[in-house]
Design an enzyme around this catalytic site. Structure first.
Site, mmCIF file in Angstrom:
data_model
loop_
_atom_site.group_PDB
_atom_site.id
_atom_site.type_symbol
_atom_site.label_atom_id
_atom_site.label_comp_id
_atom_site.label_asym_id
_atom_site.label_seq_id
_atom_site.Cartn_x
_atom_site.Cartn_y
_atom_site.Cartn_z
ATOM 1 N N LYS A 79 -5.815 6.189 -11.804
ATOM 2 C CA LYS A 79 -4.520 5.707 -12.301
ATOM 3 C C LYS A 79 -4.728 4.544 -13.274
ATOM 4 C CE LYS A 79 -0.145 4.099 -11.850
ATOM 5 N NZ LYS A 79 -0.353 2.718 -12.144
ATOM 6 N N LEU B 165 0.817 -1.217 0.000
ATOM 7 C CA LEU B 165 0.000 0.000 0.000
ATOM 8 C C LEU B 165 0.851 1.268 0.000
ATOM 9 C CD1 LEU B 165 -2.674 -1.163 2.603
ATOM 10 C CD2 LEU B 165 -2.769 -1.318 0.096
ATOM 11 N N SER C 109 2.818 3.798 -7.515
ATOM 12 C CA SER C 109 2.467 2.456 -7.949
ATOM 13 C C SER C 109 3.319 1.481 -7.144
ATOM 14 C CB SER C 109 2.752 2.279 -9.441
ATOM 15 O OG SER C 109 2.792 0.898 -9.761
ATOM 16 N N HIS D 231 -3.266 4.299 -2.634
ATOM 17 C CA HIS D 231 -4.265 3.483 -1.934
ATOM 18 C C HIS D 231 -4.864 4.261 -0.756
ATOM 19 C CE1 HIS D 231 -1.508 0.177 -3.502
ATOM 20 N NE2 HIS D 231 -2.674 -0.159 -4.026
HETATM 21 P P1 AMP Z 1 -3.585 -2.146 -6.934
HETATM 22 O O1 AMP Z 1 -3.172 -2.491 -5.545
HETATM 23 O O2 AMP Z 1 -2.456 -1.694 -7.804
HETATM 24 O O3 AMP Z 1 -4.441 -3.207 -7.576
HETATM 25 O O4 AMP Z 1 -4.531 -0.862 -6.808
HETATM 26 C C1 AMP Z 1 -5.665 -0.869 -5.983
HETATM 27 C C2 AMP Z 1 -6.476 0.365 -6.269
HETATM 28 O O5 AMP Z 1 -5.696 1.539 -5.998
HETATM 29 C C3 AMP Z 1 -6.908 0.477 -7.741
HETATM 30 O O6 AMP Z 1 -8.239 0.959 -7.794
HETATM 31 C C4 AMP Z 1 -5.925 1.463 -8.308
HETATM 32 O O7 AMP Z 1 -6.422 2.186 -9.425
HETATM 33 C C5 AMP Z 1 -5.724 2.393 -7.117
HETATM 34 N N1 AMP Z 1 -4.455 3.124 -7.247
HETATM 35 C C6 AMP Z 1 -3.237 2.590 -7.505
HETATM 36 N N2 AMP Z 1 -2.310 3.568 -7.613
HETATM 37 C C7 AMP Z 1 -2.961 4.749 -7.430
HETATM 38 C C8 AMP Z 1 -2.561 6.118 -7.429
HETATM 39 N N3 AMP Z 1 -1.295 6.484 -7.642
HETATM 40 N N4 AMP Z 1 -3.517 7.057 -7.212
HETATM 41 C C9 AMP Z 1 -4.811 6.696 -6.996
HETATM 42 N N5 AMP Z 1 -5.252 5.425 -6.976
HETATM 43 C C10 AMP Z 1 -4.341 4.454 -7.198
#
Ligand code: AMP
Length: 284
Positions: free
Chosen positions: A149, A33, A185, A37
């Protein structure tokens, strides 16, 4: 913070909350995270009575040559963050319970899942929609929080939630960036120092092109995409695509349509994606 590892375990808890009339917000993640997140968690906390977060590195959405085994899994740190953000329930599904050996079902959103990211990552979105459908059926939230994102993912999941009558409101939250513009990310951790130093160029080229489209200096969305391509053509990695598409249908945009300027770039072994959503552009 409560925790559960099975769909029934989650359902028992969220059904009680629903009986008490609580509004439930859900944030699905793959863990590791970061502030991106956290912004979703904060928004869910503000808007809902109970916040549920899942952490699951979903094998179904990774291609055979992708980073499933090396994807970061700092669970103790993630738990600490979730407690800080006042998460009510952590859903940590067990892989063998979600995908037993005889698992055969797939949920897919046709067409939208085959464009852009889908072209370069066959089967990826089917993996995403299948897992999110399973998670939604367990959590049964009122609101689903997603990040801009992953713009195409948000579009596809919104479509799935509508088409399959999940009865959930999808809330798409703005992209959170480091001070130099690179979108947070979990995969940024893979970047070498040199690649990390170059990476903000992706967002810089997007803002430059978006600015020119907004001001009217560039008149056609495809010229903005071409500018991004020029800016990123001599980088250390490989530009997979830079496009300007309709922000909801991902098709060729017409004048006045909302636009998504989107990039995917391979930097070393890391694939970075980013985008800018333009509601208005051009002089008129
Ligand atoms: P992930 O853990 O990469 O699957 O992401 C989980 C959620 O967090 C998804 O809805 C992503 O789009 C969101 N997310 C990931 N990186 C960002 C960011 N830099 N800004 C906003 N939301 C994000």
């Amino acid at each position: 913070m409560k925790s559960a590892t099975t769909p029934d375990g989650v359902r028992r808890i969220t059904r009680d909350w629903r009986k008490e009339g609580r509004r439930i917000g859900f944030v699905p993640t793959m863990g590791a995270l970061h502030l991106g997140h956290r912004s979703l968690l904060e928004r869910a906390r503000r808007e809902c009575d109970r916040v549920v977060v899942s952490i699951f590195v979903n094998p179904l959405q990774f291609g055979p040559a992708e980073d499933l085994t090396r994807y970061p899994r700092p669970l103790a740190r993630d738990r600490k963050i979730l407690r800080e953000e006042k998460t009510d329930l952590l859903y940590l599904p067990r892989r063998d319970r979600l995908y037993p050996a005889d698992f055969r079902t797939r949920v897919g959103v046709s067409h939208l899942g085959e464009l852009l990211e889908g072209k370069h990552r066959p089967g990826h979105f089917e993996g995403v929609t299948t897992i999110v459908a399973k998670l939604l059926l367990a959590v049964e939230p009122d609101r689903l929080y997603l990040g801009q994102k992953d713009a195409q993912q948000a579009i596809i999941l919104t479509r799935m939630a509508r088409d399959l009558d999940f009865g959930v409101r999808v809330v798409v939250c703005a992209t959170v960036r480091e001070s130099d513009g690179l979108a947070f990310s979990s995969r940024n951790a893979y970047l070498s120092a040199e690649d990390r130093a170059w990476a903000p160029k992706i967002y810089r080229s997007l803002t430059e092109a978006a600015g020119q489209l907004r001001s009217g200096a560039l008149r056609r969305p495809k010229d903005a995409a071409a500018l991004v391509r020029r800016r990123l053509s001599r980088g250390p990695g490989r530009l997979e695509y830079a496009v300007a598409v309709h922000a909801e249908t991902l098709e060729e945009p017409s004048t006045g349509d909302p636009i998504l300027l989107a990039v995917a770039y391979d930097l070393g072994k890391t694939r970075l994606i980013d985008n800018i959503h333009l509601r208005r552009w051009g002089r008129s």
